[in-house]
Design an enzyme around this catalytic site. Structure first.
Site, PDB file in Angstrom:
ATOM      1  N   ALA A 223       0.866  -1.173   0.000  1.00 35.76           N
ATOM      2  CA  ALA A 223       0.000   0.000   0.000  1.00 35.76           C
ATOM      3  C   ALA A 223       0.906   1.227   0.000  1.00 35.76           C
ATOM      4  O   ALA A 223       2.082   1.142   0.358  1.00 35.76           O
ATOM      5  CB  ALA A 223      -0.888  -0.014   1.241  1.00 35.76           C
TER       6      ALA A 223
ATOM      7  N   GLY B 153       1.019  -5.013   1.116  1.00 35.60           N
ATOM      8  CA  GLY B 153      -0.251  -5.118   0.399  1.00 35.60           C
ATOM      9  C   GLY B 153      -0.098  -5.750  -0.976  1.00 35.60           C
ATOM     10  O   GLY B 153      -1.063  -6.298  -1.523  1.00 35.60           O
TER      11      GLY B 153
ATOM     12  N   GLU C  75      -0.200  -9.353  -0.314  1.00 36.22           N
ATOM     13  CA  GLU C  75      -1.581  -9.684   0.056  1.00 36.22           C
ATOM     14  C   GLU C  75      -2.497  -9.719  -1.165  1.00 36.22           C
ATOM     15  O   GLU C  75      -3.415 -10.534  -1.235  1.00 36.22           O
ATOM     16  CB  GLU C  75      -2.083  -8.666   1.085  1.00 36.22           C
ATOM     17  CG  GLU C  75      -1.357  -8.826   2.418  1.00 36.22           C
ATOM     18  CD  GLU C  75      -1.655  -7.708   3.397  1.00 36.22           C
ATOM     19  OE1 GLU C  75      -1.387  -6.535   3.068  1.00 36.22           O
ATOM     20  OE2 GLU C  75      -2.160  -7.994   4.493  1.00 36.22           O
TER      21      GLU C  75
HETATM   22  N1  DAK Z   1       4.627   3.226  -0.730  1.00 40.37           N
HETATM   23  C1  DAK Z   1       4.993   4.376  -1.326  1.00 40.37           C
HETATM   24  N2  DAK Z   1       6.090   4.483  -2.112  1.00 40.37           N
HETATM   25  C2  DAK Z   1       6.837   3.393  -2.305  1.00 40.37           C
HETATM   26  C3  DAK Z   1       6.517   2.153  -1.696  1.00 40.37           C
HETATM   27  C4  DAK Z   1       5.328   2.071  -0.875  1.00 40.37           C
HETATM   28  N3  DAK Z   1       4.912   0.943  -0.306  1.00 40.37           N
HETATM   29  N4  DAK Z   1       7.462   1.258  -2.061  1.00 40.37           N
HETATM   30  C5  DAK Z   1       8.319   1.898  -2.858  1.00 40.37           C
HETATM   31  N5  DAK Z   1       7.953   3.186  -3.008  1.00 40.37           N
HETATM   32  C6  DAK Z   1       8.614   4.222  -3.806  1.00 40.37           C
HETATM   33  C7  DAK Z   1       9.853   4.732  -3.066  1.00 40.37           C
HETATM   34  O1  DAK Z   1       9.501   5.707  -2.106  1.00 40.37           O
HETATM   35  C8  DAK Z   1      10.639   5.308  -4.225  1.00 40.37           C
HETATM   36  O2  DAK Z   1      10.080   6.557  -4.576  1.00 40.37           O
HETATM   37  P1  DAK Z   1      11.037   7.794  -4.973  1.00 40.37           P
HETATM   38  O3  DAK Z   1      11.928   7.988  -3.813  1.00 40.37           O
HETATM   39  O4  DAK Z   1      11.747   7.306  -6.226  1.00 40.37           O
HETATM   40  O5  DAK Z   1      10.057   8.902  -5.233  1.00 40.37           O
HETATM   41  C9  DAK Z   1      10.337   4.333  -5.357  1.00 40.37           C
HETATM   42  O6  DAK Z   1       9.135   3.660  -5.013  1.00 40.37           O
HETATM   43  C10 DAK Z   1      11.428   3.299  -5.556  1.00 40.37           C
HETATM   44  O7  DAK Z   1      11.656   2.691  -4.285  1.00 40.37           O
HETATM   45  P2  DAK Z   1      13.110   2.620  -3.601  1.00 40.37           P
HETATM   46  O8  DAK Z   1      13.949   3.781  -4.000  1.00 40.37           O
HETATM   47  O9  DAK Z   1      12.882   2.395  -2.166  1.00 40.37           O
HETATM   48  O10 DAK Z   1      13.691   1.313  -4.324  1.00 40.37           O
HETATM   49  P3  DAK Z   1      14.714   0.248  -3.731  1.00 40.37           P
HETATM   50  O11 DAK Z   1      15.030  -0.672  -4.869  1.00 40.37           O
HETATM   51  O12 DAK Z   1      15.818   0.901  -2.990  1.00 40.37           O
HETATM   52  O13 DAK Z   1      13.860  -0.567  -2.649  1.00 40.37           O
HETATM   53  C11 DAK Z   1      11.909  -1.740  -1.819  1.00 40.37           C
HETATM   54  C12 DAK Z   1      12.754  -1.314  -3.055  1.00 40.37           C
HETATM   55  C13 DAK Z   1      10.644  -2.433  -2.336  1.00 40.37           C
HETATM   56  C14 DAK Z   1      12.717  -2.738  -0.969  1.00 40.37           C
HETATM   57  C15 DAK Z   1      11.569  -0.490  -0.980  1.00 40.37           C
HETATM   58  O14 DAK Z   1      10.967   0.496  -1.829  1.00 40.37           O
HETATM   59  C16 DAK Z   1      10.617  -0.747   0.142  1.00 40.37           C
HETATM   60  O15 DAK Z   1      11.019  -1.244   1.204  1.00 40.37           O
HETATM   61  N6  DAK Z   1       9.343  -0.383  -0.047  1.00 40.37           N
HETATM   62  C17 DAK Z   1       8.336  -0.460   1.003  1.00 40.37           C
HETATM   63  C18 DAK Z   1       7.894  -1.888   1.227  1.00 40.37           C
HETATM   64  C19 DAK Z   1       6.882  -1.939   2.341  1.00 40.37           C
HETATM   65  O16 DAK Z   1       7.146  -1.630   3.517  1.00 40.37           O
HETATM   66  N7  DAK Z   1       5.648  -2.345   2.010  1.00 40.37           N
HETATM   67  C20 DAK Z   1       4.553  -2.462   2.967  1.00 40.37           C
HETATM   68  C21 DAK Z   1       3.802  -1.161   3.041  1.00 40.37           C
HETATM   69  S1  DAK Z   1       2.423  -1.222   4.230  1.00 40.37           S
HETATM   70  C22 DAK Z   1      -5.150  -3.027   4.568  1.00 40.37           C
HETATM   71  C23 DAK Z   1      -4.769  -3.197   3.236  1.00 40.37           C
HETATM   72  C24 DAK Z   1      -3.446  -3.059   2.845  1.00 40.37           C
HETATM   73  C25 DAK Z   1      -2.485  -2.727   3.752  1.00 40.37           C
HETATM   74  C26 DAK Z   1      -2.867  -2.531   5.064  1.00 40.37           C
HETATM   75  C27 DAK Z   1      -4.179  -2.655   5.470  1.00 40.37           C
HETATM   76  N8  DAK Z   1      -6.532  -3.240   5.031  1.00 40.37           N
HETATM   77  C28 DAK Z   1      -7.450  -4.061   4.184  1.00 40.37           C
HETATM   78  C29 DAK Z   1      -6.918  -2.824   6.380  1.00 40.37           C
HETATM   79  C30 DAK Z   1      -1.115  -2.649   3.301  1.00 40.37           C
HETATM   80  C31 DAK Z   1      -0.112  -2.091   4.015  1.00 40.37           C
HETATM   81  C32 DAK Z   1       1.227  -2.048   3.370  1.00 40.37           C
HETATM   82  O17 DAK Z   1       1.454  -2.549   2.293  1.00 40.37           O
END
Ligand code: DAK
Length: 264
Positions: A69, A115, A118
């Site tokens: 997400a 997400g 998921e």
């Molecule tokens: N959100 C926003 N931006 C994201 C992102 C995310 N989840 N993942 C990546 N990006 C963006 C980065 O900010 C970056 O943007 P710029 O800086 O270029 O503007 C761009 O994508 C490229 O990412 P990186 O520069 O970080 O690239 P790397 O290769 O260094 O790293 C990575 C890739 C995938 C390891 C890293 O980006 C990362 O750790 N991303 C976050 C992964 C994460 O924590 N995901 C979980 C998020 S929480 C629900 C439904 C859904 C959810 C919850 C509740 N209900 C039904 C109640 C879901 C929650 C989540 O998913």
């Protein structure tokens, strides 16, 4: 549905009885923002109501199926009440995938995190490219999976590996995911879409009513007690928006620094 239709966030392609929905926000690694999930829900609905569509492939880009997400949209939500109010409609769109009556196949290349993982888990089948990486890293940003990860992952790979993943954020490679039963096939990156479409075409050729019944019956086994588990997960997820650690975790991600968690 037109044979080929492109919206900004989700591309829709029709290949005979197969609809291919492609997440199209590659610069943000297909982070599942409100506009992306709205477009996905609309595309899904149209594929569901189109009688000529018999199977649906959900794909991302080569580098990312979806990295979760959109953290930017969640990071400043003040507390559980605000989080639930802001996110429930958005997040209900994940449920649409799980409730789709037609067979759904996720074609996963690159990151399928949070997400994104998921979303893939909510599909009936996952076909992975050798580059695929699966993970639930939410705990690293101060929350937990909220779209079924704790439930569907546990059912797919068993408690030991699911706990390892949700408690540490451990990622699985495509081969590990195959061995664990999370995905059913692993192919070379260039073969991914053809493999997923071939699988969808094979299903689409079979008796539609039997396919639908098979899906419903298998889902009844896989999803036993899913609703109670999902409700529990959701409540816990929203409550974490009352914590300082959620703010710290998400802000640290946005600011590209390690988080400092205090257990508050
Ligand atoms: N959100 C926003 N931006 C994201 C992102 C995310 N989840 N993942 C990546 N990006 C963006 C980065 O900010 C970056 O943007 P710029 O800086 O270029 O503007 C761009 O994508 C490229 O990412 P990186 O520069 O970080 O690239 P790397 O290769 O260094 O790293 C990575 C890739 C995938 C390891 C890293 O980006 C990362 O750790 N991303 C976050 C992964 C994460 O924590 N995901 C979980 C998020 S929480 C629900 C439904 C859904 C959810 C919850 C509740 N209900 C039904 C109640 C879901 C929650 C989540 O998913």
């Amino acid at each position: 549905m037109p044979a080929a239709e492109s919206a900004a966030e989700v591309l829709v392609e029709r290949d005979g009885a197969v609809a291919v929905l492609t997440l199209n926000r590659p610069k943000a690694l297909n982070a599942l923002s409100v506009p992306v999930m709205k477009a996905l829900a609309a595309a899904l609905e149209s594929a569901e109501t189109d009688e000529a569509v018999r199977a649906i492939v959900l794909a991302g880009s080569p580098r990312a199926f979806a990295a979760g997400a959109d953290i930017g949209e969640m990071k400043d939500l003040a507390g559980s009440g605000e989080a639930e109010a802001a996110l429930s409609e958005h997040l209900a769109r994940w449920d649409k995938v799980g409730r789709c009556p037609k067979p759904t196949i996720a074609a996963v290349s690159g990151f399928a995190l949070g997400g994104g993982c998921e979303l893939a888990l909510a599909c009936d089948l996952i076909v992975a490219s050798e580059t695929a990486v699966f993970g639930q890293p939410e705990v690293q940003i101060g929350v937990i999976p909220g779209a079924g990860g704790t439930q569907r992952l546990t059912k797919a790979v068993g408690k030991a590996l699911a706990m390892d993943m949700v408690l540490t954020g451990r990622r699985l490679t495509a081969r590990e995911a195959l061995a664990a039963g999370l995905v059913s096939r692993v192919v070379a990156p260039e073969a991914l879409l053809d493999e997923a479409k071939g699988l969808a075409r094979r299903i689409a050729e079979l008796a539609p009513l039997a396919v639908r019944a098979a899906k419903a019956a298998a889902a009844a086994a896989a999803d036993r007690q899913l609703d109670a588990g999902l409700a529990r997960e959701r409540g816990l997820f929203y409550r974490l928006f009352d914590t300082a650690d959620q703010k710290e975790g998400m802000r640290a991600f946005a600011e590209k620094r390690p988080p400092l968690f205090k257990g508050k």
